[in-house]
Scaffold this active site. Sequence first.
Site, PDB file in Angstrom:
ATOM      1  N   LYS A  24       0.836  -1.213   0.000  1.00 43.74           N
ATOM      2  CA  LYS A  24       0.000   0.000   0.000  1.00 43.74           C
ATOM      3  C   LYS A  24       0.866   1.257   0.000  1.00 43.74           C
ATOM      4  CE  LYS A  24      -2.596   1.104   3.894  1.00 43.74           C
ATOM      5  NZ  LYS A  24      -2.522   2.525   4.217  1.00 43.74           N
ATOM      6  N   SER A  25       1.882   1.290   0.854  1.00 44.50           N
ATOM      7  CA  SER A  25       2.724   2.492   0.940  1.00 44.50           C
ATOM      8  C   SER A  25       3.428   2.769  -0.381  1.00 44.50           C
ATOM      9  CB  SER A  25       3.801   2.299   2.016  1.00 44.50           C
ATOM     10  OG  SER A  25       3.234   2.313   3.287  1.00 44.50           O
ATOM     11  N   GLY A 101      -5.197   8.376   5.097  1.00 49.06           N
ATOM     12  CA  GLY A 101      -4.308   9.418   5.627  1.00 49.06           C
ATOM     13  C   GLY A 101      -3.112   9.631   4.714  1.00 49.06           C
ATOM     14  N   SER A 173       7.228  10.240  11.322  1.00 53.00           N
ATOM     15  CA  SER A 173       6.142   9.926  10.386  1.00 53.00           C
ATOM     16  C   SER A 173       6.654   9.949   8.954  1.00 53.00           C
ATOM     17  CB  SER A 173       5.003  10.938  10.538  1.00 53.00           C
ATOM     18  OG  SER A 173       4.165  10.889   9.388  1.00 53.00           O
ATOM     19  N   ASP A 321       2.132  -0.362  12.009  1.00 52.93           N
ATOM     20  CA  ASP A 321       0.905  -0.916  11.429  1.00 52.93           C
ATOM     21  C   ASP A 321       0.669  -2.365  11.847  1.00 52.93           C
ATOM     22  OD1 ASP A 321       0.456   1.498  10.185  1.00 52.93           O
ATOM     23  OD2 ASP A 321       1.382   0.902   8.297  1.00 52.93           O
ATOM     24  N   LYS A 347      -4.753   6.836  14.549  1.00 56.06           N
ATOM     25  CA  LYS A 347      -4.800   6.082  13.280  1.00 56.06           C
ATOM     26  C   LYS A 347      -6.258   6.015  12.805  1.00 56.06           C
ATOM     27  CE  LYS A 347      -0.454   5.183  12.653  1.00 56.06           C
ATOM     28  NZ  LYS A 347       0.232   5.805  11.520  1.00 56.06           N
ATOM     29  N   ARG A 351      -6.516   3.170  18.003  1.00 47.17           N
ATOM     30  CA  ARG A 351      -6.125   1.762  17.937  1.00 47.17           C
ATOM     31  C   ARG A 351      -5.655   1.215  19.268  1.00 47.17           C
ATOM     32  NH1 ARG A 351      -3.192   1.120  12.047  1.00 47.17           N
ATOM     33  NH2 ARG A 351      -5.145   1.059  10.876  1.00 47.17           N
TER      34      ARG A 351
HETATM   35  C1  S3P Z   1       2.662   5.187   6.124  1.00 47.61           C
HETATM   36  C2  S3P Z   1       3.254   5.642   7.266  1.00 47.61           C
HETATM   37  C3  S3P Z   1       2.720   5.370   8.598  1.00 47.61           C
HETATM   38  C4  S3P Z   1       1.793   4.155   8.566  1.00 47.61           C
HETATM   39  C5  S3P Z   1       0.775   4.268   7.470  1.00 47.61           C
HETATM   40  C6  S3P Z   1       1.472   4.330   6.127  1.00 47.61           C
HETATM   41  C7  S3P Z   1       3.253   5.560   4.826  1.00 47.61           C
HETATM   42  O1  S3P Z   1       1.967   6.486   9.033  1.00 47.61           O
HETATM   43  O2  S3P Z   1       1.153   4.015   9.799  1.00 47.61           O
HETATM   44  O3  S3P Z   1      -0.099   3.158   7.477  1.00 47.61           O
HETATM   45  O4  S3P Z   1       2.906   4.951   3.801  1.00 47.61           O
HETATM   46  O5  S3P Z   1       4.079   6.469   4.818  1.00 47.61           O
HETATM   47  P1  S3P Z   1       2.657   7.774   9.723  1.00 47.61           P
HETATM   48  O6  S3P Z   1       3.459   8.478   8.688  1.00 47.61           O
HETATM   49  O7  S3P Z   1       1.485   8.595  10.187  1.00 47.61           O
HETATM   50  O8  S3P Z   1       3.469   7.243  10.841  1.00 47.61           O
END
Ligand code: S3P
Length: 433
Positions: A24-25, A101, A173, A321, A347, A351
């Site tokens: 996903k990321s 997010g 983050s 995660d 989140k 959570r």
């Molecule tokens: C992510 C970073 C994390 C993670 C989210 C995906 C990303 O969030 O929890 O599911 O793809 O960069 P944060 O940047 O808020 O820590």
Amino acid sequence: MPSRAVTVHPTACVRGLVRLPGDKSISHRYALLAAIASGSTTIRGYSTGGDCASTLRCLEGLGVVMAAGPASPHGREVTIAGRGIGGLRVPSGTLDAGNSGSTIRMLSGILAAHPFTTRIDGDHSLRTRPMRRVMVPLEKMGARFESTEGRPPLSITGRPDLTPIDYEPEVPSAQVKSAILLAGLHARGTTRVTERIETRDHTERALAAFGVTVQRHGPVIGVDGGQTLIGRELDVPGDISSAAFWMAAATALPGSDVTIEQVGLNPSRIGILDVLRRMGARIETDIVDERGHEPIGRIRIRHEAFTSTVITPEEVPGVIDELPVLAALAAQGGELSVSGAQELRVKESDRISALAAGLRALGADIEERQDGFTVRSPRRLTGGRADALGDHRLAMAFSIAALSATGPSIIDDAGAADVSYPGFFSVLDSLRA
Ligand code: S3P
């Protein structure tokens, strides 16, 4: 998202071979960078989850033309015609980031450099999530934001000549780091982000894949503005955060033996393997392809023992995660204590409290703290009725906890799993042995 309830029956063990939808990321990043690249990009194995569809939908709203192939269990192929740096179009209405997010925060970094106002909204959960963490640095660079007390809907008014900044985010983050680096691509000079605790480095690797030079000096990551991104062909590895559910099930249930193929083994994402080993799993990994910008490999995982472990604050960003499913695992034997994880409260749901409520409903003993929790399992879980509260990772974590219970469980809002892992429940049934 559908609010379907699913009944999960216990199983003796899990066995088999799994191939996962694309990470996903990484999918979000490849799509965002493809949109501002010159030329066309083809992404194979793009995540089929709702969140990554939200990114594509928002990009289409900004005038990006794309073609998406059919969804398969390994992801879909997406071809995106890049509009070049600064080339996004004024949207005709409010963009919908859904539950994502990542979409709203990272896209904000790009929109900060576009000289028009974009309004981005999302679902009920997204409207509760903190955005000041991206608004503050992007405002320093010259963008203007309107929000509801730092939460979506956001209105972003960008400027093409952003000012570069040196910035240290208050919370570790990857989304914040990425938003700043993406804005930095459009600034005059070098934009730098300092990370006290390292977070996933997919943006840095994705930028390099598109031909951008990224500087790294210890904890400081920098990018010069004015670079051109070149469209290309890319493969997205399987999502290790989705693999985590099967790995936790295999760790919990004696006789289990699961192999995950074509999964991303980026060092900033494999903290889960270390924790699972400490909890008693027998794990073998091998990297089978390092030619791309992300290492891809195979993981074989078997139950060996059940032991207790502690996750420290420094470790948290590397497994953020995976904490819900690690708690679900600890609820089936052993003990897990986590601290420094207050980010879990902001989140897709809170959570910590939602996890505690759901695991308790299945019979677990869990102590909740402001920044973490301790799960103990003095006895076998009974099963029961747990509510995922619209949170995909909780829906799947509760389902994994339910596998070793003495009776069946009902997981409410289990359809939320589609946000990151459509097909989760059919894979679960295929692994039962
Ligand atoms: C992510 C970073 C994390 C993670 C989210 C995906 C990303 O969030 O929890 O599911 O793809 O960069 P944060 O940047 O808020 O820590």
